[in-house]
Design a protein around this motif. Structure first.
Motif, PDB file in Angstrom:
ATOM      1  N   HIS A  20       0.803  -1.225   0.000  1.00 22.85           N
ATOM      2  CA  HIS A  20       0.000   0.000   0.000  1.00 22.85           C
ATOM      3  C   HIS A  20       0.838   1.279   0.000  1.00 22.85           C
ATOM      4  O   HIS A  20       0.385   2.322   0.421  1.00 22.85           O
ATOM      5  N   HIS A  21       2.090   1.165  -0.496  1.00 24.92           N
ATOM      6  CA  HIS A  21       2.967   2.332  -0.369  1.00 24.92           C
ATOM      7  C   HIS A  21       3.916   2.363  -1.567  1.00 24.92           C
ATOM      8  O   HIS A  21       5.007   1.791  -1.521  1.00 24.92           O
ATOM      9  N   ILE A  22       3.479   3.033  -2.642  1.00 32.77           N
ATOM     10  CA  ILE A  22       4.208   3.031  -3.906  1.00 32.77           C
ATOM     11  C   ILE A  22       4.125   4.412  -4.556  1.00 32.77           C
ATOM     12  O   ILE A  22       3.041   4.980  -4.687  1.00 32.77           O
ATOM     13  N   HIS A  23       5.274   4.940  -4.969  1.00 29.29           N
ATOM     14  CA  HIS A  23       5.329   6.283  -5.552  1.00 29.29           C
ATOM     15  C   HIS A  23       5.538   6.231  -7.064  1.00 29.29           C
ATOM     16  O   HIS A  23       6.071   5.267  -7.600  1.00 29.29           O
ATOM     17  N   LEU A  77      -3.018   8.274  -1.512  1.00 24.86           N
ATOM     18  CA  LEU A  77      -1.947   9.263  -1.463  1.00 24.86           C
ATOM     19  C   LEU A  77      -1.166   9.043  -0.189  1.00 24.86           C
ATOM     20  O   LEU A  77      -1.647   8.387   0.737  1.00 24.86           O
ATOM     21  N   GLU A  78       0.059   9.550  -0.172  1.00 20.46           N
ATOM     22  CA  GLU A  78       0.816   9.483   1.070  1.00 20.46           C
ATOM     23  C   GLU A  78       0.571  10.775   1.824  1.00 20.46           C
ATOM     24  O   GLU A  78       1.079  11.843   1.476  1.00 20.46           O
ATOM     25  N   TRP A  79      -0.258  10.631   2.825  1.00 20.19           N
ATOM     26  CA  TRP A  79      -0.737  11.733   3.647  1.00 20.19           C
ATOM     27  C   TRP A  79       0.384  12.200   4.572  1.00 20.19           C
ATOM     28  O   TRP A  79       0.985  11.375   5.265  1.00 20.19           O
ATOM     29  N   ASN A  80       0.656  13.491   4.566  1.00 16.67           N
ATOM     30  CA  ASN A  80       1.488  14.069   5.615  1.00 16.67           C
ATOM     31  C   ASN A  80       0.564  14.253   6.813  1.00 16.67           C
ATOM     32  O   ASN A  80      -0.188  15.237   6.877  1.00 16.67           O
ATOM     33  N   ILE A  81       0.590  13.314   7.713  1.00 15.34           N
ATOM     34  CA  ILE A  81      -0.336  13.358   8.850  1.00 15.34           C
ATOM     35  C   ILE A  81      -0.025  14.608   9.665  1.00 15.34           C
ATOM     36  O   ILE A  81       1.124  14.798  10.078  1.00 15.34           O
ATOM     37  N   PRO A  82      -0.989  15.485   9.870  1.00 18.16           N
ATOM     38  CA  PRO A  82      -0.694  16.675  10.666  1.00 18.16           C
ATOM     39  C   PRO A  82      -0.057  16.301  12.011  1.00 18.16           C
ATOM     40  O   PRO A  82      -0.512  15.372  12.672  1.00 18.16           O
ATOM     41  N   ALA A  83       1.016  16.977  12.346  1.00 15.26           N
ATOM     42  CA  ALA A  83       1.743  16.778  13.609  1.00 15.26           C
ATOM     43  C   ALA A  83       2.478  15.442  13.687  1.00 15.26           C
ATOM     44  O   ALA A  83       3.027  15.112  14.731  1.00 15.26           O
ATOM     45  N   ALA A  84       2.514  14.672  12.577  1.00 14.12           N
ATOM     46  CA  ALA A  84       3.115  13.338  12.679  1.00 14.12           C
ATOM     47  C   ALA A  84       3.824  12.954  11.384  1.00 14.12           C
ATOM     48  O   ALA A  84       4.196  13.810  10.584  1.00 14.12           O
ATOM     49  N   GLU A  85       4.009  11.645  11.210  1.00 16.64           N
ATOM     50  CA  GLU A  85       4.730  11.076  10.065  1.00 16.64           C
ATOM     51  C   GLU A  85       3.839  11.014   8.829  1.00 16.64           C
ATOM     52  O   GLU A  85       2.787  11.636   8.766  1.00 16.64           O
ATOM     53  N   GLN A  91     -11.392   6.582  14.630  1.00 15.95           N
ATOM     54  CA  GLN A  91     -12.098   5.868  13.555  1.00 15.95           C
ATOM     55  C   GLN A  91     -11.545   4.448  13.450  1.00 15.95           C
ATOM     56  O   GLN A  91     -10.741   4.134  12.574  1.00 15.95           O
ATOM     57  N   PRO A  92     -11.989   3.574  14.346  1.00 15.25           N
ATOM     58  CA  PRO A  92     -11.376   2.236  14.398  1.00 15.25           C
ATOM     59  C   PRO A  92     -11.601   1.381  13.158  1.00 15.25           C
ATOM     60  O   PRO A  92     -10.895   0.383  12.971  1.00 15.25           O
ATOM     61  N   THR A  93     -12.530   1.731  12.307  1.00 15.95           N
ATOM     62  CA  THR A  93     -12.699   0.937  11.089  1.00 15.95           C
ATOM     63  C   THR A  93     -11.965   1.556   9.901  1.00 15.95           C
ATOM     64  O   THR A  93     -11.994   1.012   8.799  1.00 15.95           O
ATOM     65  N   ILE A  94     -11.305   2.687  10.117  1.00 17.52           N
ATOM     66  CA  ILE A  94     -10.563   3.343   9.032  1.00 17.52           C
ATOM     67  C   ILE A  94      -9.067   3.427   9.348  1.00 17.52           C
ATOM     68  O   ILE A  94      -8.221   3.140   8.501  1.00 17.52           O
ATOM     69  N   ALA A  95      -8.726   3.824  10.556  1.00 18.57           N
ATOM     70  CA  ALA A  95      -7.320   3.843  10.993  1.00 18.57           C
ATOM     71  C   ALA A  95      -6.977   2.434  11.457  1.00 18.57           C
ATOM     72  O   ALA A  95      -7.333   2.031  12.553  1.00 18.57           O
ATOM     73  N   LEU A  96      -6.297   1.674  10.602  1.00 17.88           N
ATOM     74  CA  LEU A  96      -6.232   0.224  10.809  1.00 17.88           C
ATOM     75  C   LEU A  96      -4.875  -0.282  11.273  1.00 17.88           C
ATOM     76  O   LEU A  96      -4.785  -1.382  11.802  1.00 17.88           O
ATOM     77  N   ARG A 120     -20.494   8.756  -0.782  1.00 16.50           N
ATOM     78  CA  ARG A 120     -19.639   9.308  -1.847  1.00 16.50           C
ATOM     79  C   ARG A 120     -18.656   8.275  -2.358  1.00 16.50           C
ATOM     80  O   ARG A 120     -18.378   8.206  -3.552  1.00 16.50           O
ATOM     81  N   ILE A 121     -18.090   7.530  -1.442  1.00 11.19           N
ATOM     82  CA  ILE A 121     -17.174   6.445  -1.813  1.00 11.19           C
ATOM     83  C   ILE A 121     -17.594   5.192  -1.067  1.00 11.19           C
ATOM     84  O   ILE A 121     -18.265   5.266  -0.034  1.00 11.19           O
ATOM     85  N   ASP A 122     -17.193   4.043  -1.592  1.00 15.27           N
ATOM     86  CA  ASP A 122     -17.570   2.788  -0.950  1.00 15.27           C
ATOM     87  C   ASP A 122     -16.758   2.517   0.303  1.00 15.27           C
ATOM     88  O   ASP A 122     -17.261   1.949   1.263  1.00 15.27           O
ATOM     89  N   ASP A 123     -15.484   2.884   0.265  1.00 16.69           N
ATOM     90  CA  ASP A 123     -14.636   2.487   1.383  1.00 16.69           C
ATOM     91  C   ASP A 123     -13.360   3.331   1.372  1.00 16.69           C
ATOM     92  O   ASP A 123     -12.972   3.879   0.328  1.00 16.69           O
ATOM     93  N   ALA A 124     -12.713   3.407   2.534  1.00 17.30           N
ATOM     94  CA  ALA A 124     -11.439   4.121   2.668  1.00 17.30           C
ATOM     95  C   ALA A 124     -10.712   3.571   3.873  1.00 17.30           C
ATOM     96  O   ALA A 124     -11.341   3.054   4.803  1.00 17.30           O
ATOM     97  N   MET A 125      -9.390   3.638   3.848  1.00 18.19           N
ATOM     98  CA  MET A 125      -8.629   3.223   5.020  1.00 18.19           C
ATOM     99  C   MET A 125      -7.291   3.953   5.117  1.00 18.19           C
ATOM    100  O   MET A 125      -6.829   4.567   4.156  1.00 18.19           O
ATOM    101  N   PHE A 126      -6.704   3.865   6.305  1.00 21.34           N
ATOM    102  CA  PHE A 126      -5.463   4.589   6.614  1.00 21.34           C
ATOM    103  C   PHE A 126      -4.499   3.669   7.359  1.00 21.34           C
ATOM    104  O   PHE A 126      -4.895   2.978   8.285  1.00 21.34           O
ATOM    105  N   PHE A 127      -3.233   3.675   6.918  1.00 20.36           N
ATOM    106  CA  PHE A 127      -2.155   2.997   7.636  1.00 20.36           C
ATOM    107  C   PHE A 127      -1.008   3.988   7.853  1.00 20.36           C
ATOM    108  O   PHE A 127      -0.658   4.744   6.933  1.00 20.36           O
TER     109      PHE A 127
END
Lengths: 167, 575
Positions: free
Chosen positions: B94-97, B162-170, B255-260, B226-233
């Motif tokens: 899940h991490h490709i540029h 996308l590779e999210w620049n998590i606010p305040a984090a990595e 968001q325990p079903t999204i931040a996995l 709007r969308i069927d599904d989304a997730m974050f690692f």
């Protein structure tokens, strides 16, 4: 004497702090440290002890007064801090034994990451020209990690890979 | 014991953010029975339920609280899919540029073509969040992805993220199920919640809240249809000490079903190959140290990889275990983080300049270079070295996301195992048992065992040798409920309970571990190694006598230090 400067500068890395301080440093400085803020949520402080009575400038980045006091106290007692100027530091270039490094500089101990065991004096270390030991209650201790060719190197790399580096 | 109430939708959290859209969707309102829904709403509810976004699974913020997913579904407890078949283990990353990242260079087609050839069944394109990407790249990359989906539709599923620049984090991966709004939602997310776009990278409370609002936005985008599904690692979580334990717990609980979960192993696994053959850096480009934004209680040891894995995951009784000990899901993955490939000889087309990138939202297509193989490039192609294996009910976007959400996931490096089936079942039972990520509810007096069935690798890996598994370790820890210290990164009760030498085994390897009669809640997880490099764990030899060794700076050949890790299975006593 230790000085703590105003809140105008913001340093995000120890290297930035060192460069800022060294560019204004007097030649008689014998000992200088960086410290991280703990009372503010982020930011960096640096403090130092000089050799001739005048202090280096020190960053604030919104330094909390409690942090300033804490750093002054640590420094006065040589109890804590990350040293970037210390007696013998300019001679720590290239490759040498741990024993030699200890004999020509203020570094008292060299320890390996992990179980923090003492590294033998016969072990060869590649200093990379960048040696940043910690002060711990009067002991100057350098943390190292294993490196290629059976060498050890200081844990801190001179130029860590930045975020989104073009690598 | 802390329990979480997530409302009917499983997403609706009390926050200062208004989610009116949640209420507009009858499919997510479980107060309305199925029989009263329109056919389209009923179909939508069915989709959300199968994805693990509704009902029992979504309520399981903690395995200790309320309804339990595994108990609610006998088939799932037996490790079967809806038709009674076995899961298909789909390998992915899940991490490709691509050329839409300022520090990368390849076309989408380059990455998908290689990923497909190297055995990835699914992949996520994750270019860096930035002002340029939000303005141009996030839209412009989509036709490339859509085209790749059609060309590789039977081989590799290609998600846009996308590779999210998590606010305040990595950094972290955010990705969505394909659909007509995939670009619109990603773009709105990036413009609203990316730390760089919003100038919100600094480590402060306001920025930490922005990260949580970003997760809320994703949840609302699903419940509003709007969308069927989304997730974050979370990606390379310990690399610079930026992801504090309380931030990780905050994302998970928001968001325990999204931040996995997080990357158990970062990419850039070629970065530690010694000079002159390689760049001679830290494996994973883990060569950092504490900075002003770092969590101050992380020691220098946390900035190093161990057997190629991030300190949070590789430390037995460390940060990952402290999360699992709370009885809450938090899964690990392994990815390539592919930017520029070790020994590839292509170069950026055109000027390859920042100005060109900013003007076009991407670099020009790569071209054959004249400088020979680039040995300081630190990455492998997707699938070449790192794989995240997801137990999926079928070959489909939704099925991969459901498997990831359920934690039916193990990861390996260098093709260390050919196949892996881990389950908890009644002692001596021939059934399939509770799979990875599942929750086993012990019946009264029932004796349980952990069964690890491994198909050794039979084909060579991409370094042209057949990896040999040497040892399998079982790790067990108590579930003690929510930690009172949100910044805890220690699980003192977790340790290695079995180290099984499997060297020289021929054919399928089956390792069992007797779990006895269950009287306290606990979890078990499994790891294995080629046995080439081991050392006492950071938490001491009594906890982990032969764990992964700290990777040597400038001499970490990734092919001779291979590990696999599974996600946990939770086990609860009869109450």
């Amino acid at each position: 004497m230790t000085q703590v400067s105003g809140p105008d500068t913001r340093w995000s890395t120890t290297n930035e702090a060192e460069n800022a301080l060294l560019s204004t440093a007097r030649k008689d400085v014998v000992s200088a440290c960086t410290h991280f803020a703990t009372y503010t949520s982020a930011g960096l402080l640096a403090a130092e002890v000089d050799g001739g009575g005048e202090g280096l400038g020190v960053d604030g980045s919104g330094a909390d007064a409690a942090d300033v006091d804490r750093v002054r106290s640590l420094h006065a007692g040589r109890r804590g801090g990350r040293l970037f100027v210390f007696p013998g530091c300019t001679d720590l270039v290239g490759t040498m034994t741990v024993g030699e490094l200890r004999s020509i500089s203020d570094v008292d101990e060299v320890v390996m990451i992990g179980q923090r065991e003492l590294v033998r004096d016969e072990q060869v270390i590649d200093t990379q020209g960048y040696v940043r030991p910690d002060l711990d209650e009067g002991i100057v201790r350098l943390l190292v990690r294993p490196a290629a060719g059976g060498l050890v190197i200081p844990f801190e790399q001179p130029n860590p890979t930045p975020c989104c580096a073009d690598h | 014991m802390q329990q979480h109430s997530h409302g009917a939708s499983g997403h609706h959290r009390a926050s200062d953010h208004d989610h009116g859209a949640d209420d507009a969707m009858p499919a997510v309102d479980l107060q309305i029975p199925d029989s009263e829904l329109s056919p389209s709403d009923l179909g939508r509810r069915g989709f959300l339920r199968r994805a693990g976004l509704l009902g029992a699974t979504a309520a399981a913020g903690s395995v200790l609280g309320g309804a339990l997913p595994a108990a609610a579904d006998d088939r799932r407890e037996r490790g079967e899919d809806e038709r009674g078949g076995r899961y298909r283990w789909l390998a992915g990353g899940h991490h490709i540029h691509t050329q839409y990242s300022p520090d990368a260079m390849y076309r989408v087609a380059d990455q998908v073509q290689h990923a497909s050839a190297y055995g990835l069944d699914w992949m996520v394109i994750t270019d860096h969040g930035s002002v340029t990407h939000a303005k141009i790249g996030v839209e412009k990359v989509n036709p490339d992805i859509v085209k790749a989906r059609s060309i590789f539709k039977d081989e590799t599923l290609v998600f846009q993220g996308l590779e999210w620049n998590i606010p305040a984090a990595e950094h972290g991966t955010v990705f969505v199920h394909p659909g007509s709004n995939e670009v619109a939602v990603l773009k709105e997310f990036e413009n609203g919640f990316d730390g760089v776009v919003k100038s919100a990278t600094a480590n402060n409370l306001e920025n930490e809240r922005l990260a949580l609002k970003g997760l809320d936005f994703l949840a609302t985008s699903i419940t509003s249809g709007r969308i069927d599904d989304a997730m974050f690692f979370a990606n390379h979580p310990a690399r610079k000490g930026l992801d504090s334990p309380h931030e990780i717990r905050g994302w998970r609980d928001q968001q325990p079903t999204i931040a996995l979960g997080m990357e158990g192993a970062p990419g850039h696994q070629a970065a530690g190959i010694k000079k002159p053959f390689g760049g001679g850096s830290g494996r994973g480009f883990y060569d950092n140290k504490q900075g002003a934004e770092s969590f101050k209680k992380y020691l220098p040891e946390s900035y190093v990889t161990y057997g190629g894995f991030d300190w949070m995951t590789s430390t037995v009784g460390g940060l990952w275990d402290s999360l699992l000990a709370e009885g809450k899901p938090w899964w690990i993955t392994a990815n390539s983080d592919s930017h520029t490939i070790y020994l590839d000889d292509s170069v950026r087309g055109g000027a390859g300049s920042t100005a060109e990138f900013e003007a076009n939202g991407r670099y020009l297509d790569p071209v054959h270079g004249a400088s020979g193989p680039q040995n300081s490039n630190g990455d492998f192609w997707p699938g070449y070295y790192s794989k995240t294996h997801v137990g999926s009910r079928r070959f489909a976007y939704a099925a991969v996301m459901e498997g990831l959400r359920a934690g039916r996931v193990y990861v390996d490096h260098g093709g260390l195992v050919g196949g892996l089936d881990v389950s908890v079942r009644r002692l001596g039972d021939r059934g399939r048992g509770t799979p990875l990520g599942g929750v086993r509810n012990a019946k009264r007096g029932e004796q349980l065992e952990l069964v690890i069935a491994i198909d050794p690798a039979t084909l060579p890996n991409w370094a042209q040798f057949v990896p040999k598994l040497n040892r399998v370790d079982v790790i067990k820890g108590s579930i003690v409920g929510a930690s009172t210290d949100r910044d805890s990164f220690k699980a003192p009760d977790t340790k290695v309970v079995l180290q099984k030498d499997v060297a020289g085994a021929i054919g399928q390897i089956v390792v069992t571990y007797d779990l006895g009669v269950v009287d306290q809640p606990f979890y078990v997880r499994v790891r294995g190694t080629d046995g080439n490099r081991s050392a006492a764990g950071l938490t001491g030899p009594g906890v982990d006598p032969k764990g992964p060794a700290a990777d040597v700076f400038g001499d970490a050949d990734p092919w001779v230090d291979l590990w696999f890790y599974t996600n946990p299975i939770f086990v609860l006593p009869n109450r």
